[in-house]
Write a protein that holds these residues in place. Structure first.
Motif, short mmCIF file in Angstrom:
data_model
loop_
_atom_site.label_atom_id
_atom_site.label_comp_id
_atom_site.label_asym_id
_atom_site.label_seq_id
_atom_site.Cartn_x
_atom_site.Cartn_y
_atom_site.Cartn_z
N GLU A 299 -4.67 23.77 11.89
CA GLU A 299 -5.78 24.51 12.46
C GLU A 299 -6.73 23.56 13.18
OE1 GLU A 299 -7.45 26.29 8.96
OE2 GLU A 299 -7.54 24.36 7.93
N SER A 300 -7.16 23.96 14.37
CA SER A 300 -8.10 23.17 15.14
C SER A 300 -9.49 23.75 14.94
CB SER A 300 -7.71 23.20 16.63
OG SER A 300 -8.49 22.29 17.37
N MET A 301 -10.43 22.91 14.52
CA MET A 301 -11.76 23.39 14.19
C MET A 301 -12.82 22.49 14.80
SD MET A 301 -11.42 24.63 10.20
CE MET A 301 -11.50 22.99 9.49
N SER A 302 -14.01 23.03 14.98
CA SER A 302 -15.17 22.25 15.41
C SER A 302 -15.80 21.60 14.19
CB SER A 302 -16.19 23.16 16.09
OG SER A 302 -16.74 24.07 15.14
N ALA A 303 -16.70 20.65 14.44
CA ALA A 303 -17.41 20.00 13.34
C ALA A 303 -18.19 21.02 12.51
CB ALA A 303 -18.34 18.91 13.88
N ALA A 304 -18.75 22.03 13.17
CA ALA A 304 -19.47 23.06 12.44
C ALA A 304 -18.53 23.82 11.50
CB ALA A 304 -20.14 24.04 13.42
N GLN A 305 -17.28 24.03 11.92
CA GLN A 305 -16.31 24.71 11.06
C GLN A 305 -15.86 23.82 9.91
OE1 GLN A 305 -13.84 25.79 14.52
NE2 GLN A 305 -13.88 27.89 13.76
N TYR A 306 -15.73 22.51 10.18
CA TYR A 306 -15.43 21.59 9.07
C TYR A 306 -16.58 21.62 8.06
CZ TYR A 306 -11.31 19.65 11.40
OH TYR A 306 -10.07 19.51 11.97
N PRO B 42 -24.72 24.10 0.63
CA PRO B 42 -24.76 24.06 2.10
C PRO B 42 -24.46 22.67 2.64
CG PRO B 42 -26.69 25.16 1.20
CD PRO B 42 -26.01 24.49 0.05
N VAL B 43 -23.60 22.63 3.63
CA VAL B 43 -23.33 21.41 4.38
C VAL B 43 -23.50 21.74 5.86
CG1 VAL B 43 -21.62 19.65 5.01
CG2 VAL B 43 -21.72 20.49 2.66
N LYS B 44 -24.31 20.97 6.54
CA LYS B 44 -24.57 21.22 7.96
C LYS B 44 -24.06 20.07 8.81
CE LYS B 44 -28.72 24.03 7.20
NZ LYS B 44 -30.17 24.19 7.51
N PHE B 45 -23.69 20.41 10.03
CA PHE B 45 -23.31 19.41 11.03
C PHE B 45 -24.45 19.28 12.03
CE2 PHE B 45 -21.71 19.55 15.52
CZ PHE B 45 -21.56 18.18 15.68
N VAL B 46 -24.82 18.04 12.34
CA VAL B 46 -25.83 17.77 13.37
C VAL B 46 -25.18 16.93 14.45
CG1 VAL B 46 -28.02 16.64 13.89
CG2 VAL B 46 -27.76 17.92 11.75
#
Length: 281
Positions: A194-201, A212-216
């Motif tokens: 699966e190909s995901m964005s950092a936000a999806q990871y 909660p884990v957030k991507f910045v």
């Protein structure tokens, strides 16, 4: 007999463990035997170094197959050339080389380094198999510090997507290539399913960790200024180029290479994260 380079590293260690689990007793080439204590009773450990070509010949005596991995970077092709030359001289039959996705048409600097090494191996008298994985799932461990302290990780990938692969799946393909016929002269491009964005990871980690884990996203220039001063300039430029490509959607690729070789689908990031959840808590 099988020789494994980098047995204290990410993929080499997995290759060693899976070979042992399959009933093999491999020879493991390491720079520091004290870091290979887990293998003392199940493998033959030899001390050698790609930086010392004279140490490689004795380590390869009696070897028919070898798994080749180096630290990478701009010096990678020359270091791996030392191993290829030693393999030719000692009668090694088959080399399984860890390469990188895109090495067949190398646009990115990192792919160019591996393409140079691949070319040397193809032009040798040795039989070969190339493994070309994408981004390792284990690279997410680099986020662990700020996830533990702040519930966030920082990266310069924007909305770009990539299909990270479990190093255990890379090792499974390597073990098949080392222990079963039909892989000589083949190159396998390996990704996760699966190909995901950092936000999806980040969302996957949130679900697995129960917090909660957030991507910045951070600007590329901020990434550059934050690189360790000890890092070679060529490697810094290669990483900047890679993240630029990620942001532009140029590394969004999924393959079935793992299933093609092993007969099973590659593992998901969620499964990897569940196995490694303790690193983030």
């Amino acid at each position: 007999m099988i020789l494994v380079f980098g047995a204290t590293g990410t993929t080499g260690g997995e290759v060693a463990r899976q070979l042992i689990a399959a009933g093999q007793k491999p020879r493991l080439l390491v720079r520091d035997p004290s870091k290979a204590r887990e293998f003392q009773r199940t493998a033959e450990i030899v001390q050698a170094d790609l930086d010392r070509p004279e140490s490689l010949g004795p380590a390869m005596k009696g070897i028919e197959q070898l798994y080749l991995v180096s630290a990478g970077g701009p010096s990678g092709p020359d270091l791996e050339a030392h191993a290829i030359e030693a393999a030719k001289k000692t009668g090694v039959r088959h080399v399984v080389k860890l390469s990188v996705i895109g090495a067949e048409t190398p646009g990115l600097i990192i792919a160019q380094w591996h393409a140079k090494s691949e070319k040397r191996l193809r032009e040798s008298a040795l039989k070969w198999t190339m493994l070309r994985p994408g981004n390792f799932m284990s690279n997410a461990l680099g986020w662990a510090g700020t996830i533990k302290s702040k519930g966030v990780f920082y990266q310069s990938s924007g909305d770009g997507r990539w299909a990270a692969i479990d190093p255990a799946d890379i090792a499974a393909v390597a073990v098949k290539a080392l222990t079963t016929p039909g892989h000589e002269g083949r190159a396998y491009t390996l990704t996760g399913p699966e190909s995901m964005s950092a936000a999806q990871y980040a969302a996957t980690l949130s679900s697995v960790l129960g917090k909660p884990v957030k991507f910045v996203d951070i600007p590329l220039e901020a990434l550059r200024s934050g690189m360790p001063k000890s890092m070679p300039p060529a490697y810094i430029e290669a990483l900047i180029e890679l993240f630029t490509a990620m942001r532009a959607g140029k590394v969004d690729k999924v393959t079935d290479g793992v299933e093609q070789v092993t007969g099973r689908r590659a593992g998901t990031f969620e499964a990897w994260a569940r196995r490694n959840a303790a690193a983030f808590t």
